[in-house]
Design a protein around this motif. Structure first.
Motif, short mmCIF file in Angstrom:
data_model
loop_
_atom_site.label_atom_id
_atom_site.label_comp_id
_atom_site.label_asym_id
_atom_site.label_seq_id
_atom_site.Cartn_x
_atom_site.Cartn_y
_atom_site.Cartn_z
N UNK A 468 0.82 -1.21 0.00
CA UNK A 468 0.00 0.00 0.00
C UNK A 468 0.86 1.26 0.00
N UNK A 469 2.05 1.15 0.55
CA UNK A 469 2.96 2.31 0.62
C UNK A 469 4.31 1.89 0.01
N UNK A 470 4.41 1.92 -1.32
CA UNK A 470 5.61 1.43 -1.99
C UNK A 470 6.89 2.08 -1.45
N UNK A 471 7.87 1.25 -1.23
CA UNK A 471 9.15 1.71 -0.68
C UNK A 471 9.97 2.35 -1.80
N UNK A 472 10.40 3.60 -1.57
CA UNK A 472 11.18 4.33 -2.57
C UNK A 472 12.67 4.38 -2.24
N UNK A 473 12.99 4.26 -0.95
CA UNK A 473 14.38 4.29 -0.51
C UNK A 473 14.56 3.30 0.64
N UNK A 474 15.74 2.70 0.71
CA UNK A 474 16.12 1.85 1.84
C UNK A 474 17.53 2.21 2.23
N UNK A 475 17.71 2.58 3.49
CA UNK A 475 19.04 2.97 4.01
C UNK A 475 19.66 4.06 3.16
N UNK A 476 18.85 5.01 2.72
CA UNK A 476 19.36 6.13 1.93
C UNK A 476 19.65 5.80 0.48
N UNK A 478 18.33 4.53 -3.33
CA UNK A 478 17.14 4.55 -4.16
C UNK A 478 16.77 3.14 -4.61
N UNK A 479 15.48 2.85 -4.54
CA UNK A 479 14.97 1.57 -5.05
C UNK A 479 14.76 1.71 -6.55
N UNK A 493 11.78 2.21 -11.42
CA UNK A 493 11.75 3.53 -10.81
C UNK A 493 10.94 4.53 -11.65
N UNK A 494 10.98 4.37 -12.97
CA UNK A 494 10.27 5.31 -13.84
C UNK A 494 8.79 4.96 -14.00
N UNK A 495 8.33 3.92 -13.29
CA UNK A 495 6.92 3.56 -13.32
C UNK A 495 6.55 2.47 -14.31
N UNK A 496 7.47 2.09 -15.16
CA UNK A 496 7.17 1.00 -16.10
C UNK A 496 7.04 -0.33 -15.36
N UNK A 497 6.20 -1.19 -15.91
CA UNK A 497 5.89 -2.46 -15.25
C UNK A 497 6.04 -3.60 -16.26
#
Length: 569
Positions: A468-476, A478-479, A493-497
Motif C-alpha cells: 500500500x505504501x511502496x518503498x522508494x528508498x532503503x538505508x538512503x 534509491x529503489x 523507478x520510472x513507473x514502467x511495469x
C-alpha cells in the motif's frame, strides 16, 4: 473429540503410541490432546515433517499408512501405469524410519502398486536417483533430514525424479484426508514379495549409484587428488559409506572420518542440532581436520543431501564457507569444465546474485526460482534445450546438484566435486581463498545475510502495508526496481511495469542503486518478517580481500540496521 480419539486408538497399529495416547487420556491432559487432535499434520510440497508421537498431528505409523494410501490413490488416478512402474522407498537412521518405510510399502502394495524398498538405510539422493534409474512413478524418503531427534518426515518425489510441486501436493493431501476416513488396507511384506509387488533394493542398487557418479563427466577431474587431504563427518547420518567410497574412487586417499559421528544414530548424541549451519555442529570435524592438518573439513547432514565445508586458513585455523560461497565456486568451476552446450545454471531468489554474473561472463544461461530445491530442479528440466543443457543449481541453505543424474540436492556428489575443485587449485599452487578473491576481483564482493524481524501479532499483515505504501528508498539508497511475486509484477523507478514468470508467492524484492538487494518474506506461521540482504562491494586493484570484506560487512550492518528500523516504525 472423545469419538475421534477412540477411533484413532482402534486404528493405531503401534502399541507404543496407543500406550502414549492412553496415558494422556488417563491423566486428563486436555491441552496436549487438543494439540494432537485439532487438525492433521499438513502435507505440503516437502511432504510431511513433524514430531514423532500419537495422534493425527504427529508422525506415527497410522499417519504414515494413511498418507501412503492417499498417495496410492492419487498415483493411480494420475498415472495409468503407476502400478507397474512402482514407487522407490528409502529411509534414514532415525529410530522409526525403517518401520515407517515398511508401513508405506505395506499400504502401497495392498493397492497394487509395486514397491522398490532399500534393504538398508539410504541417503536421500540415492532415492531421487532411483526414481529416474528405475523409471518409477514416484519415490518416498522417510527422513527428517537435519531436524532434531524428536522429528521424522515423509518426503515425496514425482516420476521425473524431483520433489513434488503444485498441484501434486494438494492433490495428494486431499486423497490422504479421504484415506483417513476409510478402512485401512495393508499387505504383509513377505506376501508382497512372493507376489512380485515388493522388490528389495540390495547392494546392486547402491553400486549403480556409485557407478553413475563415477562416470559423471563433471566428477572426472582427477588432477592430483593426493595433493589435498580432508576430514569428513556424516553427522550421525547415513552418508559415510558412500561418501568415503566415492572419495576413494576419485583418488582421495587422505580422508579422515570423525569416528564418533560416522554411524547412523537418530539420537545425535554429539550435536545439539544436526544441521551443519548451526553453531557447534562442525566442531568435531574441524578438530579432526586440525589434528591432521587437512585442507578441508567437510560434512553431510544426516540424510546426506546437503554439503558443508570449512577451509584451512594460512594460520592453520578453519573458516566455514557460506552456502553462497560454495555455490559461486561451483558455478565458476563447472562452467569452465563442462561441454559448451551444458551451460544452464540456476539459483533461488534468496541466493547470491553472483552466480548470475558468473554465468553472464561465461556466456551461459541463468535461471532463478522461488526458494526450495523442488523449484530449482523442476524449472531446470523445463528450461533445458539441446543447446542449453542443465549443469548446476544451488540454494544458499547448503543444497547443490552437479549435473542431472540426481534431480535433487546431492551432498555426496557435491563433496566429490568440491574436493576435485580444491585439488585442481592446489596443483596450481592456489587455495579456495585465492579462487574466491579472484572471483570477487572480477565481479565484486557479494555478501549475503539473513535476519528475521518480530512483528506485532495484532498489526495488519506487513505485506499489505508494504504494498500500500511502496518503498522508494532503503538505508538512503534509491529503489531502482521492485519485484512483487504476489502480483507477479516488476515495477521500475520510472513507473514502467513488466510481468514476472514465477509462481505467486508473498515476497517483495527491492533492488537498490548501489547494487544491493533486500528480499522480504512474511512468515506464514508466525508474526515475523524474514529478510534476506545482499550488498556488493567493488574491489579495486589496491584492495586486499580483508579490507573489501570489512567494507562489505560495514555496508551490510548499516543496511540491516536502517531497514529493520524502517519496518518497525
Amino acid at each position: 473429540m472423545k469419538t475421534i480419539i477412540s477411533r484413532w486408538l482402534s486404528r493405531d497399529p503401534d502399541p507404543n503410541t496407543r500406550y502414549e495416547l492412553q496415558r494422556l487420556i488417563d491423566s486428563q491432559e486436555s491441552a496436549e490432546l487438543e494439540d494432537r487432535f485439532n487438525g492433521r499434520l499438513e502435507f505440503g510440497t516437502a511432504g510431511l515433517r513433524g514430531i514423532v508421537g500419537a495422534g493425527p498431528n504427529r508422525m506415527n505409523r497410522l499417519v504414515i499408512q494413511e498418507t501412503a494410501i492417499g498417495l496410492a490413490h492419487y498415483l493411480k488416478a494420475q498415472e495409468h501405469d503407476a502400478e507397474f512402474r512402482g514407487v522407490v522407498i528409502g529411509y534414514d537412521g532415525r529410530p522409526d524410519s525403517k518401520q515407517f518405510a515398511c508401513d508405506a510399502a505395506s499400504a502401497l502394495t495392498a493397492h497394487g502398486i509395486k514397491v522398490y524398498l532399500t534393504i538398508r538405510v539410504a541417503a536421500t539422493p540415492l532415492v531421487a536417483f532411483g526414481v529416474k534409474h528405475l523409471g518409477a512413478a514416484a519415490g518416498i524418503v522417510v527422513t527428517a533430514s537435519h531436524n532434531p531427534p524428536a522429528y521424522n518426515g515423509f518426503k515425496v518425489y514425482w516420476g521425473n525424479g524431483a520433489q513434488i510441486i503444485p498441484p501434486h501436493d494438494s492433490g495428494i493431501a486431499a486423497e490422504i484426508d479421504l484415506a483417513a476416513q476409510q478402512e485401512l488396507h495393508l499387505m504383509d511384506l513377505e506376501i508382497a514379495h512372493q507376489q512380485g509387488l515388493l522388490v528389495w533394493l540390495d547392494d546392486d542398487f547402491y553400486q549403480e549409484y556409485r557407478r553413475t557418479m563415477n562416470e559423471n563427466p563433471l566428477l572426472s577431474n582427477h588432477t592430483q587428488p593426493d595433493g589435498i587431504s580432508l576430514a569428513y563427518t556424516a553427522m550421525h547420518g547415513v552418508g559415510a559409506n558412500m561418501a568415503e567410497t566415492l572419495l576413494h574412487d576419485a583418488g582421495f586417499n587422505h580422508v579422515y572420518s570423525v569416528a564418533a559421528q560416522r554411524e547412523p544414530d537418530g539420537a545425535f548424541p554429539t550435536v545439539n542440532f544436526p544441521n551443519p549451519e548451526e553453531p557447534g555442529a562442525m566442531d568435531m570435524v574441524i578438530a579432526e581436520a586440525k589434528s591432521h592438518g587437512a585442507t578441508l573439513a567437510c560434512a553431510n547432514d544426516p540424510d546426506a543431501d546437503r554439503f558443508a565445508v570449512a577451509v584451512q586458513l594460512d594460520n592453520g585455523e578453519y573458516k566455514m564457507l557460506t552456502g553462497d560461497q560454495v555455490g559461486v565456486l561451483f558455478g565458476h568451476y563447472l562452467l569452465s569444465h563442462a561441454k559448451p552446450e551444458q551451460n544452464l545454471v540456476g539459483a533461488t531468489i534468496v541466493s547470491s546474485s553472483l552466480l548470475e554474473q558468473i554465468a553472464k561472463s561465461a556466456g551461459a544461461n541463468y535461471y532463478q526460482t522461488l526458494t526450495g530445491f523442488k523449484w530449482l530442479t523442476n524449472v531446470g528440466m523445463k528450461q533445458e534445450t539441446e543447446t542449453s543443457q542443465f549443469l548446476f543449481a544451488y540454494e544458499e541453505a547448503l543444497g547443490y546438484t552437479v549435473g542431472s543424474e540426481v534431480w535433487d540436492k546431492d551432498g555426496l556428489s557435491a563433496l566429490v566435486a568440491f574436493a576435485q575443485l580444491t585439488a585442481e587449485l592446489a596443483s596450481n599452487g592456489q587455495t579456495i581463498w585465492d579462487q574466491l578473491e579472484a572471483i570477487y576481483r572480477e565481479h565484486g564482493l557479494y555478501l549475503n545475510a539473513q535476519q528475521s524481524i518480530a512483528l506485532d501479532p495484532a498489526a495488519p499483515p506487513i505485506g499489505d502495508k508494504l504494498r500500500a505504501n511502496p518503498v522508494m528508498q532503503i538505508a538512503g539508497q534509491i529503489v531502482l526496481q521492485t519485484d512483487d511475486l504476489k502480483s507477479s509484477k516488476r515495477t521500475f523507478q520510472d513507473g514502467t511495469v513488466e510481468d514476472i514468470d514465477l509462481p505467486e508467492s508473498d515476497v517483495l524484492i527491492y533492488h537498490l542503486d548501489s547494487g544491493a538487494r533486500v528480499v522480504v518474506r512474511p512468515s506464514g506461521t508466525e508474526p515475523k518478517l524474514k529478510c534476506y540482504y545482499e550488498v556488493v562491494e567493488p574491489m579495486i586493484h589496491e584492495d586486499t580481500l580483508e579490507h573489501a570484506q570489512q567494507r562489505a560487512e560495514s555496508a551490510m550492518n548499516d543496511l540491516i540496521l536502517q531497514h529493520q528500523a524502517s519496518i518497525a516504525s
